[in-house]
Design a protein around this motif. Structure first.
Motif, PDB file in Angstrom:
ATOM      1  N   ASP A   1      -9.732   9.192   5.721  1.00  0.00           N
ATOM      2  CA  ASP A   1     -10.745   8.634   4.821  1.00  0.00           C
ATOM      3  C   ASP A   1     -10.155   8.318   3.450  1.00  0.00           C
ATOM      4  OD1 ASP A   1     -12.547   8.774   6.863  1.00  0.00           O
ATOM      5  OD2 ASP A   1     -13.966  10.085   5.853  1.00  0.00           O
ATOM      6  N   LEU A   2      -9.007   7.680   3.478  1.00  0.00           N
ATOM      7  CA  LEU A   2      -8.380   7.247   2.234  1.00  0.00           C
ATOM      8  C   LEU A   2      -9.131   6.077   1.623  1.00  0.00           C
ATOM      9  CD1 LEU A   2      -5.968   7.214   0.218  1.00  0.00           C
ATOM     10  CD2 LEU A   2      -4.760   5.751   1.867  1.00  0.00           C
ATOM     11  N   VAL A   3      -9.688   5.200   2.469  1.00  0.00           N
ATOM     12  CA  VAL A   3     -10.248   3.940   1.974  1.00  0.00           C
ATOM     13  C   VAL A   3     -11.640   3.665   2.533  1.00  0.00           C
ATOM     14  CG1 VAL A   3      -8.011   2.858   1.612  1.00  0.00           C
ATOM     15  CG2 VAL A   3      -9.116   2.662   3.847  1.00  0.00           C
ATOM     16  N   ASP A   4     -12.363   2.840   1.788  1.00  0.00           N
ATOM     17  CA  ASP A   4     -13.640   2.275   2.226  1.00  0.00           C
ATOM     18  C   ASP A   4     -13.612   0.780   1.926  1.00  0.00           C
ATOM     19  OD1 ASP A   4     -15.569   4.059   3.436  1.00  0.00           O
ATOM     20  OD2 ASP A   4     -15.492   5.202   1.580  1.00  0.00           O
ATOM     21  N   GLY A   5     -12.889   0.032   2.734  1.00  0.00           N
ATOM     22  CA  GLY A   5     -12.750  -1.392   2.511  1.00  0.00           C
ATOM     23  C   GLY A   5     -11.486  -1.909   3.153  1.00  0.00           C
ATOM     24  N   SER A   6     -11.320  -3.198   3.157  1.00  0.00           N
ATOM     25  CA  SER A   6     -10.194  -3.832   3.837  1.00  0.00           C
ATOM     26  C   SER A   6      -8.921  -3.769   3.007  1.00  0.00           C
ATOM     27  CB  SER A   6     -10.533  -5.295   4.128  1.00  0.00           C
ATOM     28  OG  SER A   6     -10.601  -6.035   2.920  1.00  0.00           O
ATOM     29  N   VAL A   7      -7.805  -3.998   3.683  1.00  0.00           N
ATOM     30  CA  VAL A   7      -6.506  -4.055   3.006  1.00  0.00           C
ATOM     31  C   VAL A   7      -6.517  -5.151   1.942  1.00  0.00           C
ATOM     32  CG1 VAL A   7      -4.049  -4.556   3.303  1.00  0.00           C
ATOM     33  CG2 VAL A   7      -5.252  -3.128   4.978  1.00  0.00           C
ATOM     34  N   GLU A   8      -7.086  -6.276   2.284  1.00  0.00           N
ATOM     35  CA  GLU A   8      -7.124  -7.408   1.357  1.00  0.00           C
ATOM     36  C   GLU A   8      -7.855  -7.060   0.069  1.00  0.00           C
ATOM     37  OE1 GLU A   8      -8.777 -12.051   1.185  1.00  0.00           O
ATOM     38  OE2 GLU A   8      -9.056 -10.816   2.983  1.00  0.00           O
ATOM     39  N   ASP A   9      -8.978  -6.354   0.188  1.00  0.00           N
ATOM     40  CA  ASP A   9      -9.790  -6.045  -0.988  1.00  0.00           C
ATOM     41  C   ASP A   9      -9.232  -4.876  -1.805  1.00  0.00           C
ATOM     42  OD1 ASP A   9     -11.582  -8.049  -0.329  1.00  0.00           O
ATOM     43  OD2 ASP A   9     -12.839  -6.715   0.877  1.00  0.00           O
ATOM     44  N   LEU A  10      -8.549  -3.943  -1.160  1.00  0.00           N
ATOM     45  CA  LEU A  10      -8.154  -2.703  -1.840  1.00  0.00           C
ATOM     46  C   LEU A  10      -6.650  -2.556  -2.036  1.00  0.00           C
ATOM     47  CD1 LEU A  10     -10.585  -0.162  -0.081  1.00  0.00           C
ATOM     48  CD2 LEU A  10     -10.891  -1.357  -2.254  1.00  0.00           C
ATOM     49  N   ARG A  11      -5.910  -3.611  -1.760  1.00  0.00           N
ATOM     50  CA  ARG A  11      -4.450  -3.529  -1.883  1.00  0.00           C
ATOM     51  C   ARG A  11      -4.023  -3.067  -3.283  1.00  0.00           C
ATOM     52  NH1 ARG A  11      -0.969  -5.902   1.532  1.00  0.00           N
ATOM     53  NH2 ARG A  11      -2.568  -7.379   2.242  1.00  0.00           N
ATOM     54  N   GLY A  12      -4.628  -3.631  -4.304  1.00  0.00           N
ATOM     55  CA  GLY A  12      -4.270  -3.257  -5.667  1.00  0.00           C
ATOM     56  C   GLY A  12      -4.717  -1.852  -6.022  1.00  0.00           C
ATOM     57  N   ALA A  13      -5.853  -1.425  -5.496  1.00  0.00           N
ATOM     58  CA  ALA A  13      -6.379  -0.105  -5.816  1.00  0.00           C
ATOM     59  C   ALA A  13      -5.517   1.019  -5.258  1.00  0.00           C
ATOM     60  CB  ALA A  13      -7.807   0.025  -5.291  1.00  0.00           C
ATOM     61  N   VAL A  14      -4.917   0.805  -4.076  1.00  0.00           N
ATOM     62  CA  VAL A  14      -4.088   1.857  -3.469  1.00  0.00           C
ATOM     63  C   VAL A  14      -2.618   1.736  -3.862  1.00  0.00           C
ATOM     64  CG1 VAL A  14      -5.644   2.075  -1.495  1.00  0.00           C
ATOM     65  CG2 VAL A  14      -3.657   0.554  -1.325  1.00  0.00           C
ATOM     66  N   ALA A  15      -2.251   0.677  -4.565  1.00  0.00           N
ATOM     67  CA  ALA A  15      -0.846   0.441  -4.910  1.00  0.00           C
ATOM     68  C   ALA A  15      -0.166   1.623  -5.606  1.00  0.00           C
ATOM     69  CB  ALA A  15      -0.723  -0.822  -5.769  1.00  0.00           C
ATOM     70  N   PRO A  16      -0.859   2.380  -6.500  1.00  0.00           N
ATOM     71  CA  PRO A  16      -0.184   3.503  -7.157  1.00  0.00           C
ATOM     72  C   PRO A  16       0.294   4.593  -6.198  1.00  0.00           C
ATOM     73  CG  PRO A  16      -2.148   2.876  -8.383  1.00  0.00           C
ATOM     74  CD  PRO A  16      -2.185   2.119  -7.102  1.00  0.00           C
ATOM     75  N   LEU A  17      -0.179   4.599  -4.958  1.00  0.00           N
ATOM     76  CA  LEU A  17       0.293   5.598  -3.988  1.00  0.00           C
ATOM     77  C   LEU A  17       1.789   5.455  -3.726  1.00  0.00           C
ATOM     78  CD1 LEU A  17      -2.630   5.538  -1.378  1.00  0.00           C
ATOM     79  CD2 LEU A  17      -2.088   7.384  -2.977  1.00  0.00           C
ATOM     80  N   ALA A  18       2.328   4.277  -4.001  1.00  0.00           N
ATOM     81  CA  ALA A  18       3.770   4.060  -3.809  1.00  0.00           C
ATOM     82  C   ALA A  18       4.602   4.954  -4.715  1.00  0.00           C
ATOM     83  CB  ALA A  18       4.115   2.591  -4.053  1.00  0.00           C
ATOM     84  N   ASP A  19       3.985   5.518  -5.762  1.00  0.00           N
ATOM     85  CA  ASP A  19       4.723   6.376  -6.694  1.00  0.00           C
ATOM     86  C   ASP A  19       4.727   7.845  -6.280  1.00  0.00           C
ATOM     87  OD1 ASP A  19       5.342   4.225  -8.384  1.00  0.00           O
ATOM     88  OD2 ASP A  19       3.406   4.384  -9.410  1.00  0.00           O
ATOM     89  N   LEU A  20       4.059   8.189  -5.184  1.00  0.00           N
ATOM     90  CA  LEU A  20       4.092   9.573  -4.700  1.00  0.00           C
ATOM     91  C   LEU A  20       5.516   9.956  -4.319  1.00  0.00           C
ATOM     92  CD1 LEU A  20       0.911   9.836  -2.414  1.00  0.00           C
ATOM     93  CD2 LEU A  20       1.369  11.186  -4.483  1.00  0.00           C
ATOM     94  N   ARG A  21       5.877  11.196  -4.619  1.00  0.00           N
ATOM     95  CA  ARG A  21       7.210  11.685  -4.309  1.00  0.00           C
ATOM     96  C   ARG A  21       7.107  13.043  -3.606  1.00  0.00           C
ATOM     97  NH1 ARG A  21       7.861   7.239  -5.034  1.00  0.00           N
ATOM     98  NH2 ARG A  21       9.086   6.116  -6.600  1.00  0.00           N
ATOM     99  N   ALA A  22       7.842  13.189  -2.493  1.00  0.00           N
ATOM    100  CA  ALA A  22       7.884  14.460  -1.770  1.00  0.00           C
ATOM    101  C   ALA A  22       9.199  14.542  -1.016  1.00  0.00           C
ATOM    102  CB  ALA A  22       6.705  14.576  -0.804  1.00  0.00           C
ATOM    103  N   ARG A  23       9.823  15.707  -1.039  1.00  0.00           N
ATOM    104  CA  ARG A  23      11.178  15.860  -0.483  1.00  0.00           C
ATOM    105  C   ARG A  23      11.253  15.490   0.995  1.00  0.00           C
ATOM    106  NH1 ARG A  23      14.377  20.731   1.056  1.00  0.00           N
ATOM    107  NH2 ARG A  23      12.467  21.942   0.771  1.00  0.00           N
ATOM    108  N   HIS A  24      10.242  15.891   1.760  1.00  0.00           N
ATOM    109  CA  HIS A  24      10.249  15.612   3.201  1.00  0.00           C
ATOM    110  C   HIS A  24       9.320  14.466   3.594  1.00  0.00           C
ATOM    111  CE1 HIS A  24      12.779  18.997   4.219  1.00  0.00           C
ATOM    112  NE2 HIS A  24      11.982  19.829   3.579  1.00  0.00           N
ATOM    113  N   GLY A  25       8.723  13.791   2.602  1.00  0.00           N
ATOM    114  CA  GLY A  25       7.951  12.604   2.921  1.00  0.00           C
ATOM    115  C   GLY A  25       6.452  12.725   2.711  1.00  0.00           C
ATOM    116  N   ILE A  26       5.797  11.569   2.780  1.00  0.00           N
ATOM    117  CA  ILE A  26       4.341  11.463   2.644  1.00  0.00           C
ATOM    118  C   ILE A  26       3.789  11.003   3.984  1.00  0.00           C
ATOM    119  CG2 ILE A  26       2.428  10.295   1.465  1.00  0.00           C
ATOM    120  CD1 ILE A  26       5.705  10.277  -0.286  1.00  0.00           C
TER     121      ILE A  26
END
Length: 388
Positions: free
Chosen positions: A201-226
């Motif tokens: 339940d990360l999103v409520d909407g399409s990729v097209e509509d929410l691409r910009g809203a979820v973009a900051p997730l690219a900055d997550l950092r974890a040693r073994h991954g996300i």
């Protein structure tokens, strides 16, 4: 299509029924005088229409949907609290009358019944207004980090103290956008996690509509991954498109599969299965999903499972899963909705054990529908794995 139309018809019937009930308690019974009676009636009609309209626009016309979402979904929360308040009063009056062997109609004359109705309406509106303000403030408050230690018998010593950060039920959509996600990402990165798990339940909407809203997730950092598993709302939002898009943000989707965390004797398994809802969209059942994810597994290795709904835990226990991480319930989100959640999910929040298996259920990081939380604060969960 017929099932969808039936669903829409049921939703509309519920909305109409609840608003008629509120009209009876707020307008009819207190016998509001003109023009207040007319104004209140039309206000309830417009508020009733606002909720399905906001849901439709959020999919069909996202920009317009966002404008209407805040008032419409806020009213959804207020409506729920008002219905609970009036239903509680009505129940107490019925029980009191049954104990006396009488009813209000027998005890009170029309003038006094009107006075009582006005007092109840005013009191309920005042109390609910205060609770709604508290709930709205809680939903917008900084998210607490909840630290939980979980002991696992088969965890290798090399991973004793491993930090796994769980996010769940963020519900990026009409009222949750990029600024919210940036704040969450900053909090998570400050915890220096070894693993980040997003349990649906990360999103409520399409990729097209929410691409910009979820973009900051690219900055997550974890040693073994996300890592990510689908929730039911992904299937309402185009699960296949999201599964294809998330790797571009550095997020590994676990769709009925597992990965090894570490190597050799110092490794344990991290598995993820599709949501229970997948079966209704042409996917696998929970039983089939687990069979795929755990095929040829070494049962002597510890296993952490990501599965959106707590109800999937019953099947997981049969596979000697050490720990399941779930969400879905929001901890009830708005008391007393917690009691209704318990009717369909075995666990609402927190850490629980069945035999040698444990489950942790997050109260969720965002919210769905009303931008409110009452008695169920949002959380970012820092799970510390310990060797038992």
């Amino acid at each position: 299509m017929s099932r969808f139309l039936i669903f829409i018809a049921v939703v509309i019937a519920i909305i109409v029924g609840l608003h008629y009930y509120l009209w009876a308690r707020l307008v009819r019974d207190p016998q509001l005088a003109l023009p207040w009676r007319l104004l209140a009636t039309w206000a309830l009609v417009l508020l009733a229409l606002s909720m399905p309209t906001a849901m439709f626009l959020s999919r069909a016309r996202p920009a317009a949907g966002r404008l209407l979402a805040w008032p419409a979904f806020s009213w959804m929360g207020v409506m729920f609290l008002l219905v609970v308040a009036f239903a509680t009063v009505d129940l107490l009056r019925v029980l009191g009358g049954a104990a006396r062997g009488t009813s209000d109609a027998q005890v009170l004359d029309p003038a006094r019944r009107t006075l009582v109705a006005r007092v109840i309406a005013a009191a309920a509106t005042t109390v609910v207004g205060g609770l709604a303000a508290i709930a709205a403030r809680a939903a917008q408050a900084p998210i607490d980090v909840k630290r939980v230690e979980v002991s696992l018998a088969r965890l290798p010593r090399a991973h004793d103290g491993l930090k796994l950060v769980q996010l769940s039920d963020v519900h990026v959509g009409p009222t949750i956008g990029a600024s919210f996600i940036r704040d969450v990402v900053a909090q998570v990165n400050e915890l220096s996690p070894d693993i980040v798990a997003i349990t649906g339940d990360l999103v409520d909407g399409s990729v097209e509509d929410l691409r910009g809203a979820v973009a900051p997730l690219a900055d997550l950092r974890a040693r073994h991954g996300i890592y990510f598993v689908t929730g039911n709302h992904e299937y309402y939002s185009g699960a296949a498109q999201w599964i294809a898009a998330l790797p571009g943000l550095g997020i590994r989707v676990l769709s009925n599969e597992r990965v090894s965390i570490g190597e050799g004797a110092d490794a344990f398994d991290l598995a993820g299965i599709d949501d229970h809802t997948a079966e209704g969209f042409g996917g696998l059942s929970t039983t089939e999903s687990l069979a795929w994810a755990l095929a040829n597994r070494d049962t002597e290795r510890e296993l952490v499972l990501l599965a959106h709904q707590p109800r999937q835990f019953a099947e997981a226990t049969r596979h000697r899963v050490g720990l399941q991480l779930s969400g879905h319930t929001h901890g009830g989100q708005m008391w007393p909705f917690t009691f209704f959640v318990r009717l369909v999910q075995p666990f609402v929040a927190g850490l629980h054990r069945r035999g040698e298996s444990q489950i942790y259920v997050s109260r969720g990081t965002g919210y769905w529908g009303p931008p409110m939380r009452l008695g169920a604060p949002a959380e970012i969960t820092q799970i510390i794995l310990r060797r038992a």
